[in-house]
Design a protein around this motif. Structure first.
Motif, short mmCIF file in Angstrom:
data_model
loop_
_atom_site.label_atom_id
_atom_site.label_comp_id
_atom_site.label_asym_id
_atom_site.label_seq_id
_atom_site.Cartn_x
_atom_site.Cartn_y
_atom_site.Cartn_z
N THR A 149 26.92 4.78 29.94
CA THR A 149 26.54 5.72 28.88
C THR A 149 25.05 5.98 28.94
O THR A 149 24.27 5.19 29.44
N THR A 150 24.69 7.15 28.38
CA THR A 150 23.29 7.57 28.47
C THR A 150 22.44 6.96 27.36
O THR A 150 21.24 6.94 27.45
N SER A 151 23.10 6.48 26.28
CA SER A 151 22.32 6.00 25.14
C SER A 151 21.77 4.60 25.39
O SER A 151 22.52 3.65 25.44
N PRO B 121 20.71 1.28 18.20
CA PRO B 121 21.70 2.01 17.40
C PRO B 121 21.08 2.56 16.13
O PRO B 121 20.18 1.97 15.55
N ILE B 122 21.59 3.70 15.73
CA ILE B 122 21.09 4.37 14.54
C ILE B 122 21.91 3.91 13.33
O ILE B 122 23.09 3.64 13.46
N THR B 123 21.28 3.82 12.21
CA THR B 123 21.98 3.36 11.01
C THR B 123 22.25 4.53 10.07
O THR B 123 21.58 5.57 10.15
N GLU B 124 23.23 4.31 9.19
CA GLU B 124 23.54 5.34 8.17
C GLU B 124 22.31 5.64 7.32
O GLU B 124 22.05 6.78 6.95
N VAL C 174 19.92 7.96 9.01
CA VAL C 174 20.47 9.32 9.05
C VAL C 174 20.31 9.99 7.67
O VAL C 174 19.87 11.13 7.56
N SER C 175 20.64 9.22 6.64
CA SER C 175 20.53 9.78 5.28
C SER C 175 19.09 10.12 4.95
O SER C 175 18.80 11.17 4.37
N GLU D 43 22.16 15.12 17.41
CA GLU D 43 21.67 13.98 18.19
C GLU D 43 20.93 13.06 17.22
O GLU D 43 20.11 13.53 16.43
N LEU D 44 21.25 11.78 17.27
CA LEU D 44 20.64 10.83 16.34
C LEU D 44 19.98 9.70 17.11
O LEU D 44 20.64 9.00 17.87
#
Lengths: 201, 350
Positions: free
Chosen positions: A66-68, A72-75, A78-79, A144-145
């Motif tokens: 995978t490219t990521s 990891p991004i969290t909720e 994002v919020s 994208e995140l």
């Protein structure tokens, strides 16, 4: 004049022709072998077998790398990032050709210094068919995140007014880049997606 | 004899060079990626026939022939600027004038001493049309109607001048967006001009997506009916595009498990906005498949995977729901390629 002691001229000629033909053969051979290697594998889409309400799939290969590689991004991240969008859009979208730079000044609080500089470089000009644009509503989804930058597809419903005061609904399809700058999410770029200018449903 | 012999020997080498040229030359014109785009220009569409005054079309086409700028791009500019010269008076609040709304400094030339800022400048009416002055200050005004003047108020002059301006900013060599942005520094303006340019031709600028389904390895995630396809809906009456839908909606039932379409790694699982569950995707999962591919499973009632999980095709990632901006149970499924949403249909055999 002395002649070459090693090979007669006639032999040299034939020798060169043979080398030349070999070069052609090698070139054509490598071209077709390259094409064969580039041809896609004939992997058919996985078949779905119904079994009750569960879909069973044929065995699949292991996932490709995978490219990521980013954390990891969290909720929460994002919020908090998208929380800037409503205020930014209300500042950025409305446009009045009598004050063509006002939207840049209004947006300053929500955008990075580099984006502010970019917007200030060029003066936008209203057209006779769009002397005024008013913000109505907006919706967005992430594209994208990442921990320090996030992209959103933003659909903005607007009302345009022409020079005669006639109104027309419009839809602006933006791509908005948010960046984390000194602990605050700010807009670093706004682009247009294909289909922008459409009529909202 | 020796001289001729070496000439014969050189023939195969020349052949090799020629063959290289034959094979490599077409490659220069082939796209490198899987997704390509169409181009502007072409036959007029029904929308174009309905909207564009018929007497203007030959002028756009003559300008296209002279400057290489697609005729429908000129028509689109004319539409966006003055709705085909129907919005009177054709002077904007910042001083743009005429059919194609030129700023006087762009028309006469920015090297004129009065030119700064927005470009209104300080010119007499005679100076604005003076060909010698335009040549001296490097303006874009053109005398297309051959009356010895270049006037922003002459339809022919202004359309040819717009073509002149656009071609010098890259429109004729394919840098359309850059050229349009140079005409008016606004992304919204670029989008609108491009939209009309596309609407005015039948075969022009329709994005062409060339993909190879056999390579994709994606499976249809659920067997339910497709309730909404991918793309921008076109109004059958006006021909104008409506709102876009950048995924495929499948009907699903409450409690129905949603499987991954292809093996990959979960890169997000959760609410789009934890503070407002009615926003966008609602509860969704992203699976990164590598190679620039990513799939979205949105509006679910529950996720059954966590960020970092590796899933196989068919592994359950969540449960059918109606969270986020949704009016009923369905799965919103998307495929991203290098950050851009593409039509999943050919990837999953629809």
């Amino acid at each position: 004049m002395a002649r070459s002691p090693q090979l007669p001229d006639r032999a040299k000629t034939w020798f060169s022709i043979i080398i030349g033909l070999l070069l052609i053969a090698l070139f054509i051979g490598s071209f077709f072998s390259g094409r064969r290697a580039a041809q896609p594998k004939e992997t058919k889409p996985a078949a779905v077998h119904e079994q009750g309400d569960v879909h069973q799939y044929e065995a699949q290969p292991e996932p490709e790398e995978t490219t990521s590689k980013t954390p990891p991004i969290t909720e929460e991240a994002v919020s908090s990032a998208q929380a800037v969008l409503p205020d930014f859009l209300k500042a950025y979208v409305p446009f009045d050709s009598k004050q063509p730079d006002a939207y840049v000044d209004r947006s300053k609080l929500y955008i990075t210094d580099s984006f502010y500089k970019q917007l200030s470089t060029f003066q936008r000009r209203g057209t006779l068919s769009r002397v005024k644009t008013e913000y109505v509503t907006a919706e967005w989804t992430p594209a994208e995140l990442k921990a320090d930058e996030q992209w959103y597809n933003v659909d903005v419903t607007v009302t345009h007014t022409d020079i005669n005061g006639k109104n027309e609904d419009g839809l602006l399809l933006y791509v908005v880049l948010l960046k984390l700058v000194d602990g605050k999410w700010k807009v670093d770029d706004v682009g247009i997606r294909p289909g922008s200018g459409a009529i909202p449903e | 004899m020796k001289k001729w012999g070496w000439l014969i020997a050189a023939i195969p080498i020349l052949l090799v060079v020629a063959l290289c040229g034959m094979f490599l030359f077409p490659l220069l014109f082939m796209g490198g990626g899987n997704i390509g785009y169409g181009f502007l220009g072409g036959a007029i569409s029904p929308v174009g026939e309905r909207e564009i005054p018929v007497e203007y079309i030959p002028i756009y086409k003559e300008a296209e022939a002279r400057y290489g700028v697609p005729w429908n791009l000129l028509a689109a500019h004319h539409r966006v600027e003055t709705v085909f010269s129907t919005l009177q008076p054709m002077i904007s609040s910042v001083g743009a004038e005429g059919h194609m709304q030129f700023m006087p400094c762009t028309w006469v030339g920015w090297s004129h001493p009065s030119c700064y800022g927005a470009g209104k400048g300080s010119f007499t009416e005679e100076e604005k049309t003076n060909l010698a002055m335009i040549a001296r200050y490097g303006g874009y005004g053109v005398d297309a109607d051959r009356d010895g003047r270049a006037s922003m108020w002459s339809l022919r002059d202004s359309i040819f001048s717009a073509a002149n301006y656009l071609t010098k900013n890259g429109a004729a060599t394919g840098n359309l967006e850059r050229a349009i942005f140079a005409y008016n520094h606004s992304q919204d303006y670029v989008a609108e001009v491009m939209m009309y340019a596309r609407l005015y031709v039948t075969e022009g600028f329709i994005p062409i997506e060339v993909i190879e389904p056999s390579e994709s390895g994606f499976a249809r995630p659920v067997a339910g009916e497709v309730t909404s396809g991918f793309g921008i809906r076109i109004d059958p009456v006006t021909g104008k595009p409506g709102a876009s839908h950048e995924g495929i909606d499948f009907a699903c039932q409450a409690g129905q498990r949603i499987p991954a379409s292809k093996a990959g790694k979960v890169v997000f699982a959760g609410w789009q906005d934890a503070n407002d569950h009615s926003k966008g995707y609602g509860l969704f999962v992203w699976v990164d498949h590598g190679g620039g591919f990513k799939t979205t499973y949105a509006h679910m009632s529950q996720t059954t995977v966590h960020v970092g999980d590796v899933v196989q095709a068919g592994d359950v990632v969540g449960v059918c729901g109606s969270t986020g901006k949704s009016t009923g149970l369905h799965l919103h499924f998307e495929i991203f390629v290098n950050g851009r949403r593409v039509d999943p249909s050919p990837f999953i055999g629809l």
